[in-house]
Design a protein around this motif. Structure first.
Motif, mmCIF file in Angstrom:
data_model
loop_
_atom_site.group_PDB
_atom_site.id
_atom_site.type_symbol
_atom_site.label_atom_id
_atom_site.label_comp_id
_atom_site.label_asym_id
_atom_site.label_seq_id
_atom_site.Cartn_x
_atom_site.Cartn_y
_atom_site.Cartn_z
ATOM 1 N N GLY A 43 4.679 0.484 -9.847
ATOM 2 C CA GLY A 43 3.338 -0.046 -10.055
ATOM 3 C C GLY A 43 2.921 -1.111 -9.052
ATOM 4 N N TYR A 44 3.862 -1.602 -8.232
ATOM 5 C CA TYR A 44 3.497 -2.525 -7.145
ATOM 6 C C TYR A 44 2.947 -1.742 -5.949
ATOM 7 N N ASP A 45 2.633 -0.493 -6.189
ATOM 8 C CA ASP A 45 1.943 0.363 -5.231
ATOM 9 C C ASP A 45 0.671 0.818 -5.945
ATOM 10 N N LEU A 65 5.758 -3.415 5.024
ATOM 11 C CA LEU A 65 6.865 -4.371 4.852
ATOM 12 C C LEU A 65 7.768 -3.952 3.696
ATOM 13 N N PHE A 66 7.246 -3.105 2.811
ATOM 14 C CA PHE A 66 8.049 -2.648 1.671
ATOM 15 C C PHE A 66 8.270 -1.137 1.820
ATOM 16 N N ASP A 67 7.957 -0.354 0.805
ATOM 17 C CA ASP A 67 8.266 1.083 0.891
ATOM 18 C C ASP A 67 7.265 1.828 1.794
ATOM 19 N N ARG A 125 5.579 4.141 1.032
ATOM 20 C CA ARG A 125 4.396 4.463 0.236
ATOM 21 C C ARG A 125 3.562 3.217 -0.093
ATOM 22 N N GLN A 126 3.859 2.097 0.602
ATOM 23 C CA GLN A 126 3.107 0.844 0.402
ATOM 24 C C GLN A 126 2.573 0.321 1.747
ATOM 25 N N PRO A 127 1.572 1.015 2.323
ATOM 26 C CA PRO A 127 1.046 0.576 3.622
ATOM 27 C C PRO A 127 0.399 -0.813 3.550
ATOM 28 N N PHE A 165 -4.093 -15.041 -12.170
ATOM 29 C CA PHE A 165 -3.466 -13.999 -11.351
ATOM 30 C C PHE A 165 -2.133 -14.473 -10.828
ATOM 31 N N ARG A 166 -1.173 -13.573 -10.848
ATOM 32 C CA ARG A 166 0.077 -13.773 -10.126
ATOM 33 C C ARG A 166 -0.087 -12.954 -8.843
ATOM 34 N N VAL A 167 0.035 -13.610 -7.710
ATOM 35 C CA VAL A 167 -0.297 -12.964 -6.441
ATOM 36 C C VAL A 167 0.985 -12.521 -5.736
ATOM 37 N N ASP A 168 1.116 -11.214 -5.605
ATOM 38 C CA ASP A 168 2.327 -10.591 -5.062
ATOM 39 C C ASP A 168 2.466 -10.894 -3.565
ATOM 40 N N VAL A 169 3.696 -11.191 -3.154
ATOM 41 C CA VAL A 169 4.010 -11.573 -1.755
ATOM 42 C C VAL A 169 2.855 -12.294 -1.065
ATOM 43 N N ALA A 171 14.389 -11.495 6.448
ATOM 44 C CA ALA A 171 14.929 -12.010 5.191
ATOM 45 C C ALA A 171 13.831 -12.684 4.402
ATOM 46 N N LEU A 172 13.912 -12.528 3.081
ATOM 47 C CA LEU A 172 13.020 -13.307 2.247
ATOM 48 C C LEU A 172 13.500 -14.747 2.306
ATOM 49 N N LEU A 173 12.662 -15.656 1.890
ATOM 50 C CA LEU A 173 13.011 -17.072 1.942
ATOM 51 C C LEU A 173 13.353 -17.489 3.372
ATOM 52 N N ALA A 231 5.727 -16.300 -3.473
ATOM 53 C CA ALA A 231 5.888 -16.497 -2.030
ATOM 54 C C ALA A 231 7.306 -17.002 -1.797
ATOM 55 N N TRP A 232 8.114 -16.147 -1.176
ATOM 56 C CA TRP A 232 9.499 -16.556 -0.883
ATOM 57 C C TRP A 232 9.459 -17.374 0.395
ATOM 58 N N VAL A 233 9.011 -18.620 0.250
ATOM 59 C CA VAL A 233 8.834 -19.493 1.408
ATOM 60 C C VAL A 233 9.792 -20.668 1.288
ATOM 61 N N CYS A 255 17.808 -5.100 -14.057
ATOM 62 C CA CYS A 255 17.106 -6.170 -14.795
ATOM 63 C C CYS A 255 15.837 -5.644 -15.461
ATOM 64 N N ARG A 256 15.575 -4.340 -15.315
ATOM 65 C CA ARG A 256 14.318 -3.768 -15.806
ATOM 66 C C ARG A 256 14.512 -2.850 -17.013
ATOM 67 N N VAL A 257 15.659 -2.924 -17.617
ATOM 68 C CA VAL A 257 16.003 -2.028 -18.728
ATOM 69 C C VAL A 257 15.180 -2.413 -19.974
HETATM 70 O O1 TEU Z 1 8.378 -8.859 -4.519
HETATM 71 C C1 TEU Z 1 8.430 -9.484 -3.281
HETATM 72 C C2 TEU Z 1 9.771 -9.481 -2.679
HETATM 73 O O2 TEU Z 1 9.800 -9.385 -1.482
HETATM 74 C C3 TEU Z 1 11.033 -9.580 -3.449
HETATM 75 O O3 TEU Z 1 10.903 -9.972 -4.714
HETATM 76 C C4 TEU Z 1 11.838 -8.323 -3.314
HETATM 77 O O4 TEU Z 1 11.226 -7.280 -3.990
HETATM 78 C C5 TEU Z 1 13.231 -8.414 -3.865
HETATM 79 O O5 TEU Z 1 13.785 -9.628 -3.613
HETATM 80 C C6 TEU Z 1 14.088 -7.304 -3.283
HETATM 81 O O6 TEU Z 1 14.624 -7.649 -2.071
HETATM 82 C C7 TEU Z 1 7.159 -8.408 -4.980
HETATM 83 C C8 TEU Z 1 7.343 -7.805 -6.356
HETATM 84 O O7 TEU Z 1 7.759 -8.801 -7.244
HETATM 85 C C9 TEU Z 1 8.298 -6.671 -6.258
HETATM 86 O O8 TEU Z 1 8.596 -6.112 -7.503
HETATM 87 C C10 TEU Z 1 7.678 -5.634 -5.355
HETATM 88 O O9 TEU Z 1 8.594 -4.599 -5.158
HETATM 89 C C11 TEU Z 1 7.303 -6.229 -4.007
HETATM 90 O O10 TEU Z 1 6.593 -7.442 -4.126
HETATM 91 C C12 TEU Z 1 6.379 -5.292 -3.274
HETATM 92 O O11 TEU Z 1 5.144 -5.258 -3.905
#
Ligand code: TEU
Length: 583
Positions: A88-90, A196-198, A200-202, A230-234, A252-254, A298-300, A449-451
């Protein structure tokens, strides 16, 4: 197929919301500053229609449970129209509900019921990328190179004589390259697009006015339907550096700036802040001003850079992943707390705290491993060293009680109030996370963690769905942890959370500040809070030896196992947190 028991005691608790939305006008604005916000992952919370995937009516039916738990708000992970390539993040349509989860009318009903119960509703917004099934991306593929349709995304020609090399060296967060090559209308290999992700996520091109306008409109769409935030994704990824330069460091994140002070070209670019200033103006235009909020995912790093997202005219909050990733040691946690609080104080924003979410190994599992920080995002699978479940739960209860005693706002992830662990032995063939596929099965990914949540120990799928179907299998350990087994059981993790949340509210622990108390030794984190009822001492013991509490304190809460642990709080056992009133 078997049926659920006639009475599910977790479905209809007698709810008495302490602070209803209407009951206290002072809470109508700025409510988020000290709020406890509960993350619902819709596909795994409660399944109303029995297809094995959670849905909005299932959530609505369980809202009384959340009001009774004592949280202030719920944040819903995406429930929008989506082919579910990334759960659903797509997003294929930002203004509609996926049929798996229900309808727009179900979303409206959920918001209305939540508000009746005194709960706010925060929805997820995914602005960095769309689904490949979004109408814009389909149009971009059809329209060809150089078209206005492609300009909304990051299409580029490849490198090499025939463009056979990707435009730059970026890697996807989920593993593999961050570029995919398309076939053009003539069937020949053509341009590449960034993800940056899958695949299927341009990624969208946020320098494009139409992209900016579209998301302002999406914000208004949900605000007009009554959502509170709103929770704002990445949130740190939207703007990329001009020219998309190579970045030979790991994506790398962070990842903060390099030692030379160079910022990764895909994260945390200066211009992203302009976007949030325009969003803030939209939120503030809704009455009463200050009632609608945004939280940045934001993994900053470091916290000082993260704090720039919560300046007065930008976001209200940002998730504090430094705290989440800290080792189980007093010095590491203390440093994470101090640095976050100090960085946020500079911009006048409250700090947030979080220990679990749908991307990381749950803290009841993480804290039962040698290096809790190592499992962020990658999961634990059957071929990995297995965690110590008992130690993990013990520490998780202590960590949660420490978190809930800190000033600011706290985020809970569904099921942590039950002490749920990850499913760390999920079979390969049920996995769905793109992280698993893009790493070709070398890392487990985030399914563990999604069970789905166990509600009733003796029901099929532990009460998650009326048919017993469940999109991921639940581990046997979930039976004893089911909500009905813990309700009313003193010493259970559920009752511990309820007690902590009630006390946190009464003592107003979300407000104000804290001071450290260094008198109890190096193995202990001890902090003092001023509250309307007097001073509260919070002690977490990380050492092997029990630690005596000072004389003359009245215990309020203890995370030690067994019934009524607060009746004998001293000495504080290893890996236990105690709250006490200093008399
Ligand atoms: O996540 C952003 C993100 O880069 C990380 O949480 C990452 O998914 C994880 O550490 C794996 O390395 C957000 C959403 O929370 C996540 O579920 C989504 O997959 C991602 O964005 C893409 O929308």
């Amino acid at each position: 197929m078997s049926s659920t028991p006639a009475v599910d005691p977790t479905l209809d608790p007698a709810v008495d919301p302490v602070v209803g939305l209407g009951s206290d006008p002072a809470r109508a604005t700025d409510w988020w500053r000290d709020a406890v916000i509960y993350q619902v992952y819709p596909r795994s919370f409660a399944d109303g229609d029995g297809d094995g995937i959670g849905d909005l009516p299932g959530i609505t039916a369980r809202l009384p449970y959340l009001a009774d738990l004592g949280v202030d708000a719920v944040w819903l992970s995406p429930f929008y129209t989506s082919p579910m390539a990334d759960a659903g993040y797509d997003v294929a349509d930002y203004r509609d509900v996926d049929p798996l989860f229900g309808t727009l009318a179900d979303a409206d009903a959920l918001v209305a019921r939540a508000h009746d119960l005194g709960l706010r509703v925060v929805v997820d917004l995914v602005p960095n990328h769309t689904s490949d099934e979004h109408v814009w991306f389909r149009a971009a593929l059809a329209a060809g190179p150089g078209s206005p349709e492609r300009a909304r995304y990051l299409f580029r020609d490849g490198r090499g004589a025939d463009g056979e090399e990707p435009p730059n060296d970026w890697r996807s967060v989920f593993g593999g390259p961050a570029w995919t090559r398309v076939s053009e209308a003539d069937g020949r290999p053509g341009q590449w697009y960034l993800h940056l992700f899958d695949t299927r996520q341009p990624d969208l091109d946020w320098s494009h006015d139409e992209v900016r306008e579209e998301f302002l409109s999406v914000l208004r769409f949900w605000l007009d339907r009554g959502v509170d935030g709103f929770r704002v994704d990445v949130a740190n990824a939207l703007v990329k550096a001009e020219g998309l330069p190579d970045w030979d460091e790991k994506l790398a994140l962070l990842s903060g700036a390099t030692e030379e002070g160079e910022l990764p070209p895909m994260w945390d670019q200066e211009e992203v802040h302009d976007v949030y200033r325009t969003w803030r103006a939209v939120l503030d235009s809704y009455e009463p001003a200050g009632s609608r909020m945004m939280v940045a995912e934001a993994w900053v790093d470091p916290p000082e850079r993260l704090a720039r997202y919560v300046r007065a005219d930008e976001m209200h909050q940002a998730f504090n992943f430094t705290f989440l990733g800290a080792r189980w040691e007093p010095a590491a946690l203390r440093a994470a707390v101090d640095r976050s609080v100090a960085a946020n104080a500079v911009v006048g924003a409250p700090t947030t705290w979080v220990l679990s979410n749908h991307d990381v190994v749950r803290h009841a599992t993480r804290l039962g491993t040698d290096d809790p920080g190592a499992h962020v995002g990658l999961g634990i699978g059957p071929r990995d060293p297995q965690p110590d479940a008992e130690l993990g739960l013990h520490r998780a209860r202590a960590a949660s009680a420490l978190m809930l005693a800190l000033p600011g706002s706290a985020y809970l992830y569904q099921g942590e109030e039950l002490g749920l662990p990850d499913h760390t032995t999920l079979p390969d063939d049920v996995r769905q996370d793109p992280t698993w596929f893009r790493h070709e099965g070398t890392v487990a990914g985030r399914d563990g963690c999604r069970v789905p949540i166990p509600w009733v120990a003796d029901a099929p799928a532990y009460g998650f769905s009326p048919t017993g179907r469940s999109w991921l299998p639940q581990p046997p350990a979930y039976g004893d942890l089911a909500a009905d087994r813990q309700t009313g059981v003193d010493g259970s993790t559920l009752e511990l959370y309820r007690r902590a949340l009630r006390l946190r509210r009464e003592l107003r622990l979300g407000e104000g500040d804290h001071t450290w108390d260094d008198t109890l030794g190096a193995d202990v984190l001890a902090l003092r809070r001023r509250t309307p009822l007097g001073e509260v001492l919070v002690v977490t013991n990380f050492g092997d030896a029990p630690v005596d509490l000072p004389a003359g304190v009245r215990p309020l809460l203890s995370t030690a196992p067994g019934p009524h642990p607060e009746r004998s709080p001293s000495p504080v056992p290893s890996d236990v947190t105690v709250w006490a009133l200093v008399e």
